[in-house]
Motif scaffolding. Structure first.
Motif, PDB file in Angstrom:
ATOM      1  N   GLY A  59       5.088  -0.152   3.930  1.00 11.36           N
ATOM      2  CA  GLY A  59       3.752  -0.714   3.761  1.00 11.36           C
ATOM      3  C   GLY A  59       3.287  -1.634   4.867  1.00 11.36           C
ATOM      4  N   ASP A  60       4.109  -1.862   5.888  1.00 15.45           N
ATOM      5  CA  ASP A  60       3.718  -2.742   6.986  1.00 15.45           C
ATOM      6  C   ASP A  60       3.029  -1.965   8.101  1.00 15.45           C
ATOM      7  OD1 ASP A  60       4.592  -5.122   5.890  1.00 15.45           O
ATOM      8  OD2 ASP A  60       6.591  -4.967   6.754  1.00 15.45           O
ATOM      9  N   ARG A  73      -2.494  -8.023   8.493  1.00 16.58           N
ATOM     10  CA  ARG A  73      -2.873  -8.295   7.104  1.00 16.58           C
ATOM     11  C   ARG A  73      -4.043  -7.411   6.691  1.00 16.58           C
ATOM     12  NH1 ARG A  73      -0.567 -13.011   5.229  1.00 16.58           N
ATOM     13  NH2 ARG A  73       0.403 -14.354   6.815  1.00 16.58           N
ATOM     14  N   PRO A  76      -3.982  -1.721   2.666  1.00 14.98           N
ATOM     15  CA  PRO A  76      -3.976  -1.399   1.237  1.00 14.98           C
ATOM     16  C   PRO A  76      -2.567  -1.378   0.648  1.00 14.98           C
ATOM     17  CG  PRO A  76      -5.356   0.141   2.457  1.00 14.98           C
ATOM     18  CD  PRO A  76      -4.623  -0.671   3.477  1.00 14.98           C
ATOM     19  N   LYS A  77      -2.461  -1.658  -0.627  1.00 17.20           N
ATOM     20  CA  LYS A  77      -1.183  -1.579  -1.330  1.00 17.20           C
ATOM     21  C   LYS A  77      -0.744  -0.125  -1.405  1.00 17.20           C
ATOM     22  CE  LYS A  77       1.073  -2.701  -5.723  1.00 17.20           C
ATOM     23  NZ  LYS A  77       0.885  -3.248  -7.091  1.00 17.20           N
ATOM     24  N   VAL A  78       0.541   0.118  -1.149  1.00 23.02           N
ATOM     25  CA  VAL A  78       1.050   1.477  -1.156  1.00 23.02           C
ATOM     26  C   VAL A  78       2.095   1.655  -2.253  1.00 23.02           C
ATOM     27  CG1 VAL A  78       0.681   1.595   1.335  1.00 23.02           C
ATOM     28  CG2 VAL A  78       2.973   1.111   0.464  1.00 23.02           C
ATOM     29  N   LYS A 107      -1.306   6.199  -2.557  1.00 20.25           N
ATOM     30  CA  LYS A 107      -2.031   5.195  -3.337  1.00 20.25           C
ATOM     31  C   LYS A 107      -1.532   5.192  -4.778  1.00 20.25           C
ATOM     32  CE  LYS A 107      -6.773   3.720  -4.437  1.00 20.25           C
ATOM     33  NZ  LYS A 107      -6.638   3.674  -5.906  1.00 20.25           N
TER      34      LYS A 107
END
Length: 365
Positions: A59-60, A73, A76-78, A107
């Motif tokens: 996720g980075d 920063r 999106p959240k993964v 997602k």
């Protein structure tokens, strides 16, 4: 704390003090390690000023400039499980004007995850994405963690091709009421181009460009604007295809591979109404990133296709009117090649998952 230590490592060691060399048909090439210490890197995007972005599957998103790496920063959240997570990053042609970048990711959805595309604006210092919005989401997704596809390619007309895997459910690839197992084509804002092949047809997703794909993890345009993709077969049957509007590429009805159990797949290797691959591998090489080279630094390679092998640790060079593998570029640095791209200066960059690094290829001397 561990992540802080990793970023400090990037800051101090982003560029190698000495390049390695490899022998190729075009002569010696230099391999420069651009960054190391990566955790399951998936894609690299080179910016016009020489800075670059790297996705890590957990996720980075990393921004690397002048030997310093920053975690961006606003990503999106993964759903980081199995093969899912933060996947492709694409830098569009007009980046200088609006600093927008496109990301593909798994997602989170109720009961699972689906391939999605987001766009956001990268700050001047590379520390943040702003105005982030999801422009496309493949629904319904699935509960498994396999076959997200996820390459994003900007077409010559400004639309975007996105590859979506069958999510480990082979029959999805022949079900056009679902985008799974297809190449889709969308506008920059996520809307559907009116000239897509299935627009207006009932019970067919209008975003579908081509279907019958298993898990395409490499994609690029050639100089004529044609799309090429590499896709994973099962046991054998990895393919290079040139997806055309409305065409069916056969999975799982036809394949040159077999199931992992050794059982036959579908009906054989051909069927009326289904396309043949431009090239297939048996045994599988586990192809990932794909590049069609411009010839800028190596004129003799103009128009050649380069594909990374995750299984056999090399970069395949493909050429010929009847496409074939003509060379294997191989060294300790080519361990599990996940992505391969051409930078604005004509150098070739690739990700070695096994080395946790990004390398840059240039002619020797």
């Amino acid at each position: 704390m561990l992540r802080i230590v990793t970023l400090l490592f990037f800051t101090l060691n982003a560029f190698s003090v000495a390049a390695q060399t490899l022998s190729t048909s075009a002569g010696g090439i230099e391999l420069t390690k651009m960054v190391s210490g990566l955790d399951t890197p998936w894609a690299v995007g080179v910016l016009p000023d020489g800075a670059f972005l790297i996705t890590e599957r957990d996720g980075d998103l990393l921004f690397v400039q002048n030997g310093k790496a920053t975690t961006v920063r606003g990503v999106p959240k993964v759903a980081a499980r199995g093969q899912g997570g933060l996947l492709d990053v694409t830098v569009p042609r007009d980046f200088r004007q609006n600093r927008e970048v496109f990301l593909s990711f798994s997602k989170p959805q109720n009961g699972g995850a689906g391939t999605a595309i987001a766009v956001g604006r990268l700050s001047e210092n590379g520390k943040r994405l702003t105005n982030v919005r999801v422009i496309y989401e493949a629904t319904p997704g699935g509960s498994g963690g396999r076959h997200f596809g996820s390459r994003i390619v900007e077409a010559q007309d400004g639309t975007f091709f996105v590859t979506i895997g069958d999510r480990g459910q082979p029959d999805n690839a022949q079900d056009r009421s679902s985008p799974m197992g297809s190449v889709i084509r969308i506008n920059r804002n996520g809307s559907i181009p009116v000239d897509n092949p299935f627009v207006g047809q009932s019970n067919i997703k209008p975003e579908i460009w081509s279907f019958g794909h298993r898990n395409p993890q490499g994609a690029a345009l050639d100089a004529q604007g044609r799309l090429w993709v590499s896709e994973h077969g099962a046991r054998g049957g990895d393919e290079i295809n040139q997806p055309r509007a409305g065409r069916n590429y056969g999975w799982p009805v036809i394949s040159y591979g077999t199931h992992y159990s050794g059982q036959k797949i579908g009906e054989g290797t051909s069927k009326a109404g289904m396309e043949q691959p431009e090239l297939y591998w048996d045994p599988s090489i586990a192809p990932s990133g794909l590049l069609v080279y411009s010839g800028k630094l190596w004129p003799q390679w103009k128009g050649n296709i380069f594909v990374g092998s995750l299984k056999f640790d090399y970069i395949a060079r493909l050429a010929g009117k009847s496409l074939r593998e003509v060379e294997q570029i191989k060294g300790p640095e080519t361990e599990r090649v996940r992505d391969i791209v051409e930078a604005p200066d004509g150098s070739i960059w690739f990700i070695s998952v096994g080395q946790g690094a990004v390398y840059r290829m240039t002619p020797q001397g």
